[in-house]
Design a protein around this motif. Sequence first.
Motif, PDB file in Angstrom:
ATOM      1  N   ALA A 157       0.836  -1.196   0.000  1.00  0.00           N
ATOM      2  CA  ALA A 157       0.000   0.000   0.000  1.00  0.00           C
ATOM      3  C   ALA A 157       0.872   1.246   0.000  1.00  0.00           C
ATOM      4  N   GLY A 158       0.355   2.296  -0.596  1.00  0.00           N
ATOM      5  CA  GLY A 158       1.088   3.554  -0.650  1.00  0.00           C
ATOM      6  C   GLY A 158       1.235   4.179   0.728  1.00  0.00           C
ATOM      7  N   VAL A 159       2.213   5.044   0.830  1.00  0.00           N
ATOM      8  CA  VAL A 159       2.484   5.722   2.093  1.00  0.00           C
ATOM      9  C   VAL A 159       1.926   7.134   1.995  1.00  0.00           C
ATOM     10  N   GLY A 160       1.197   7.566   3.006  1.00  0.00           N
ATOM     11  CA  GLY A 160       0.642   8.912   3.013  1.00  0.00           C
ATOM     12  C   GLY A 160       1.120   9.674   4.238  1.00  0.00           C
ATOM     13  N   TYR A 161       0.871  10.973   4.202  1.00  0.00           N
ATOM     14  CA  TYR A 161       1.275  11.809   5.326  1.00  0.00           C
ATOM     15  C   TYR A 161       0.120  12.732   5.680  1.00  0.00           C
ATOM     16  N   ARG A 162      -0.233  12.772   6.944  1.00  0.00           N
ATOM     17  CA  ARG A 162      -1.221  13.720   7.456  1.00  0.00           C
ATOM     18  C   ARG A 162      -0.605  14.438   8.642  1.00  0.00           C
ATOM     19  N   SER A 163      -0.598  15.731   8.569  1.00  0.00           N
ATOM     20  CA  SER A 163      -0.031  16.508   9.660  1.00  0.00           C
ATOM     21  C   SER A 163      -0.935  16.422  10.879  1.00  0.00           C
ATOM     22  N   THR A 164      -0.342  16.238  12.026  1.00  0.00           N
ATOM     23  CA  THR A 164      -1.135  16.181  13.247  1.00  0.00           C
ATOM     24  C   THR A 164      -1.413  17.575  13.797  1.00  0.00           C
ATOM     25  N   THR A 165      -0.745  18.575  13.249  1.00  0.00           N
ATOM     26  CA  THR A 165      -0.943  19.938  13.742  1.00  0.00           C
ATOM     27  C   THR A 165      -1.532  20.846  12.668  1.00  0.00           C
ATOM     28  N   ALA A 166      -2.116  20.275  11.600  1.00  0.00           N
ATOM     29  CA  ALA A 166      -2.605  21.077  10.470  1.00  0.00           C
ATOM     30  C   ALA A 166      -3.682  22.080  10.859  1.00  0.00           C
ATOM     31  N   PRO A 167      -4.701  21.743  11.652  1.00  0.00           N
ATOM     32  CA  PRO A 167      -5.719  22.752  11.934  1.00  0.00           C
ATOM     33  C   PRO A 167      -5.329  23.689  13.078  1.00  0.00           C
ATOM     34  N   TYR A 168      -4.082  23.746  13.419  1.00  0.00           N
ATOM     35  CA  TYR A 168      -3.623  24.527  14.566  1.00  0.00           C
ATOM     36  C   TYR A 168      -3.746  26.019  14.300  1.00  0.00           C
ATOM     37  N   THR A 169      -4.284  26.740  15.262  1.00  0.00           N
ATOM     38  CA  THR A 169      -4.254  28.198  15.243  1.00  0.00           C
ATOM     39  C   THR A 169      -3.655  28.664  16.561  1.00  0.00           C
ATOM     40  N   SER A 170      -2.845  29.653  16.463  1.00  0.00           N
ATOM     41  CA  SER A 170      -2.152  30.133  17.643  1.00  0.00           C
ATOM     42  C   SER A 170      -3.134  30.754  18.634  1.00  0.00           C
ATOM     43  N   LEU A 171      -2.975  30.435  19.894  1.00  0.00           N
ATOM     44  CA  LEU A 171      -3.820  30.998  20.943  1.00  0.00           C
ATOM     45  C   LEU A 171      -2.989  31.829  21.916  1.00  0.00           C
ATOM     46  N   ARG A 172      -1.956  32.415  21.394  1.00  0.00           N
ATOM     47  CA  ARG A 172      -1.114  33.254  22.244  1.00  0.00           C
ATOM     48  C   ARG A 172      -1.903  34.471  22.716  1.00  0.00           C
ATOM     49  N   PRO A 173      -1.579  34.959  23.869  1.00  0.00           N
ATOM     50  CA  PRO A 173      -2.312  36.121  24.389  1.00  0.00           C
ATOM     51  C   PRO A 173      -2.151  37.334  23.471  1.00  0.00           C
ATOM     52  N   THR A 174      -3.234  38.089  23.306  1.00  0.00           N
ATOM     53  CA  THR A 174      -3.187  39.315  22.513  1.00  0.00           C
ATOM     54  C   THR A 174      -3.493  40.488  23.435  1.00  0.00           C
ATOM     55  N   THR A 175      -3.393  41.642  22.879  1.00  0.00           N
ATOM     56  CA  THR A 175      -3.706  42.810  23.696  1.00  0.00           C
ATOM     57  C   THR A 175      -5.199  42.819  23.960  1.00  0.00           C
ATOM     58  N   PRO A 176      -5.596  43.095  25.153  1.00  0.00           N
ATOM     59  CA  PRO A 176      -7.023  43.057  25.483  1.00  0.00           C
ATOM     60  C   PRO A 176      -7.780  44.182  24.777  1.00  0.00           C
ATOM     61  N   SER A 177      -9.003  43.872  24.403  1.00  0.00           N
ATOM     62  CA  SER A 177      -9.859  44.907  23.817  1.00  0.00           C
ATOM     63  C   SER A 177     -10.989  45.186  24.813  1.00  0.00           C
ATOM     64  N   GLY A 178     -11.714  46.244  24.561  1.00  0.00           N
ATOM     65  CA  GLY A 178     -12.788  46.623  25.469  1.00  0.00           C
ATOM     66  C   GLY A 178     -13.945  45.639  25.427  1.00  0.00           C
ATOM     67  N   TRP A 179     -14.729  45.604  26.473  1.00  0.00           N
ATOM     68  CA  TRP A 179     -15.830  44.647  26.541  1.00  0.00           C
ATOM     69  C   TRP A 179     -16.922  44.985  25.540  1.00  0.00           C
ATOM     70  N   LYS A 180     -17.086  46.256  25.195  1.00  0.00           N
ATOM     71  CA  LYS A 180     -18.109  46.639  24.214  1.00  0.00           C
ATOM     72  C   LYS A 180     -17.770  46.059  22.831  1.00  0.00           C
ATOM     73  N   GLU A 181     -16.502  46.159  22.433  1.00  0.00           N
ATOM     74  CA  GLU A 181     -16.091  45.616  21.136  1.00  0.00           C
ATOM     75  C   GLU A 181     -16.262  44.094  21.106  1.00  0.00           C
ATOM     76  N   GLN A 182     -15.941  43.453  22.205  1.00  0.00           N
ATOM     77  CA  GLN A 182     -16.091  41.996  22.264  1.00  0.00           C
ATOM     78  C   GLN A 182     -17.562  41.610  22.154  1.00  0.00           C
ATOM     79  N   ASN A 183     -18.442  42.333  22.825  1.00  0.00           N
ATOM     80  CA  ASN A 183     -19.873  42.044  22.743  1.00  0.00           C
ATOM     81  C   ASN A 183     -20.407  42.278  21.337  1.00  0.00           C
ATOM     82  N   GLN A 184     -19.949  43.332  20.670  1.00  0.00           N
ATOM     83  CA  GLN A 184     -20.416  43.637  19.320  1.00  0.00           C
ATOM     84  C   GLN A 184     -20.034  42.523  18.337  1.00  0.00           C
ATOM     85  N   ARG A 185     -18.889  41.905  18.554  1.00  0.00           N
ATOM     86  CA  ARG A 185     -18.442  40.836  17.641  1.00  0.00           C
ATOM     87  C   ARG A 185     -19.332  39.601  17.754  1.00  0.00           C
TER      88      ARG A 185
END
Length: 99
Positions: A60-88
């Motif tokens: 059988a053929g050999v395949g490769y699937r990344s185990t981290t492909a759907p990864y998105t960084s969850l590093r801390p960002t600068t906080p935004s105001g609560w009003k902007e977060q609610n609007q989103r």
Amino acid sequence: MSAQIGATSAAVGSVVRGIFERKLGAFAGLALAAVTLGGCAVPLAPLAGADPADPGAKVAGVGYRSTTAPYTSLRPTTPSGWKEQNQRVTPSPKSGHEH
């Protein structure tokens, strides 16, 4: 008295060593025979598939699937105001009139 104990212990030790050496020699001989003749044994059942020693066997053929492909960084960002977060996350108002 101690000479008698020493002589007895030497005699017993001699007998025990003799038995041990004979048993060890017999075991070593049996082990050597088993290893030597073990390579001559014929397989009891035929192989169930292609011979694994055949370099031309199809596999059988050999395949490769990344185990981290759907990864998105969850590093801390600068906080935004609560009003902007609610609007989103607020649902958008429906257009039109419902009766």
